[in-house]
Design a protein around this motif. Structure first.
Motif, PDB file in Angstrom:
ATOM      1  N   UNK A  44       0.800  -1.225   0.000  1.00 37.28           N
ATOM      2  CA  UNK A  44       0.000   0.000   0.000  1.00 37.28           C
ATOM      3  C   UNK A  44       0.836   1.280   0.000  1.00 37.28           C
ATOM      4  N   UNK A  45       2.047   1.245   0.554  1.00 38.00           N
ATOM      5  CA  UNK A  45       2.872   2.459   0.483  1.00 38.00           C
ATOM      6  C   UNK A  45       3.268   2.761  -0.964  1.00 38.00           C
ATOM      7  N   UNK A  46       3.383   1.730  -1.799  1.00 39.37           N
ATOM      8  CA  UNK A  46       3.673   1.946  -3.221  1.00 39.37           C
ATOM      9  C   UNK A  46       2.429   2.378  -3.983  1.00 39.37           C
ATOM     10  N   UNK A  47       1.260   1.882  -3.558  1.00 39.00           N
ATOM     11  CA  UNK A  47       0.013   2.291  -4.208  1.00 39.00           C
ATOM     12  C   UNK A  47      -0.342   3.741  -3.864  1.00 39.00           C
ATOM     13  N   UNK A  48       0.010   4.156  -2.648  1.00 38.69           N
ATOM     14  CA  UNK A  48      -0.292   5.516  -2.182  1.00 38.69           C
ATOM     15  C   UNK A  48       1.003   6.175  -1.691  1.00 38.69           C
TER      16      UNK A  48
END
Length: 360
Positions: A44-48
């Motif tokens: 999720x850190x890569x998605x956001x």
């Protein structure tokens, strides 16, 4: 801890494990409390990338529906891909929805050994700012709820390969080993500069101990060290180019563990077992696992006995159906077994096999 009521007991068991006071296998077992809850994939850190609070929120939503048994714990590690140090030095990360790929050929082109040997940490780099901001956001939300794991800095020589190109690094080993060693020495220093700065940030926010992508917690400074490119190296080149910086890193950390990735690295066992690792995490590799030879397979038992006989611990991730047979074969040993279960009840059954109490 909100999502891990027996965290105090688990924390004490971790401390004893690192100190060598535990000589029986300990399990980490995670299981869904609600079968409708989708699994957490950690990306999720890569998605956001510029909305770390959203990544934290989604992680906590998963935690609220997850059972953390034994030494398993809610571990929010700051995942921007394997070896993000290379992005701080000029490589261009590409997130494909399932992983991150690093390669300077996508950006400014391969760096020379001289450029890598003179490289400095770019604190104005968008990826450094994202890692720091995500770490800070997680730390501001973590207290009483979960543990924050440090980002995946990467293996020193793997980072050099991301900046230089794998084929070029393999050539450099023979045509310019001195230049390659200079690059390795500088990246080693930059590695520790990143680690120390992120560790200071954690201390400033009142975070206790350290964690990382491997899912282990330490009351001191720990980290998984690695050199994935080593599977391409003959033993004499490993001794010349890899062992020295791993030895130095072991000396600069309290609890180093080696991520031993694939049968191609088995030739380096004599070197690895002489270095200052507390434990080794054996990973058989995709081909072996597809053939049924996962970490719980008896194929690796002799290797495990060799590691334990050398005074090192083991960290092993295996499917739940392997756990009972493994525990019968290894009733003693400084071992952490990481697995999963379809339900909390099945997780507790696995923990009982290892003689571990579950629940607060």
């Amino acid at each position: 801890m909100l999502y891990k009521p027996d965290w105090a007991e688990a924390r004490e068991e971790f401390r004893a494990w690192w100190e060598g006071e535990v000589r029986r296998p300990l399990l980490q077992v995670a299981a869904p409390l609600d079968p409708r809850q989708p699994p957490y994939d950690g990306w999720d850190f890569c998605r956001f990338p510029d909305e770390p609070a959203e990544a934290v929120r989604r992680f906590e939503e998963w935690c609220a529906h997850t059972y953390f048994g034994g030494l398993a714990y809610p571990n929010l590690w700051i995942n921007f891909g394997p070896g993000v140090l290379s992005a701080f030095l000029g490589a261009t990360p590409v997130f494909d929805g399932r992983t991150v790929w690093f390669g300077n050929q996508r950006g400014r082109g391969p760096l020379s050994l001289r450029e890598i040997a003179a490289a400095e940490l770019d604190r104005g780099c968008v990826w450094w700012r994202r890692v720091v901001n995500a770490t800070r956001a997680a730390l501001e939300a973590h207290r009483g709820g979960f543990v924050v794991g440090m980002t995946d800095i990467g293996g020193v020589l793997d980072v050099v390969a991301a900046l230089r190109g794998t084929v070029e690094v393999l050539r450099d080993m023979y045509r310019d080993p001195a230049g390659l060693l200079s690059a390795i020495e500088n990246v080693t220093e930059l590695w520790h500069e990143v680690y120390d700065e992120l560790h200071r940030l954690m201390v400033e926010h009142g975070h206790e101990g350290t964690s990382a992508w491997m899912g282990l917690w330490s009351p001191g400074r720990w980290y998984p060290l690695q050199c994935d490119i080593a599977y391409m190296l003959p033993p004499h080149k490993f001794e010349e180019l890899v062992a020295p910086h791993l030895r130095e890193q072991c000396e600069r950390l309290d609890h180093p563990v080696y991520h031993w990735d694939g049968p191609g690295q088995l030739a380096h066992a004599p070197s690895l077992l002489k270095l200052g690792f507390v434990a080794l995490q054996w990973v058989p590799g995709a081909q072996e696992e597809l053939s049924g030879n996962d970490c719980g397979s008896p194929k690796w038992y002799s290797l495990y006995r060799r590691v334990l006989g050398a005074g090192k611990g083991l960290v092993l991730h295996m499917p739940p159906w392997r756990v009972e047979g493994f525990l019968k074969a290894f009733p003693e040993g400084r071992i952490i077994v990481q697995t999963w279960a379809p339900s909390a009840g099945e997780a507790e059954r696995l923990l009982a096999l290892a003689g571990q109490r579950s629940g607060p």
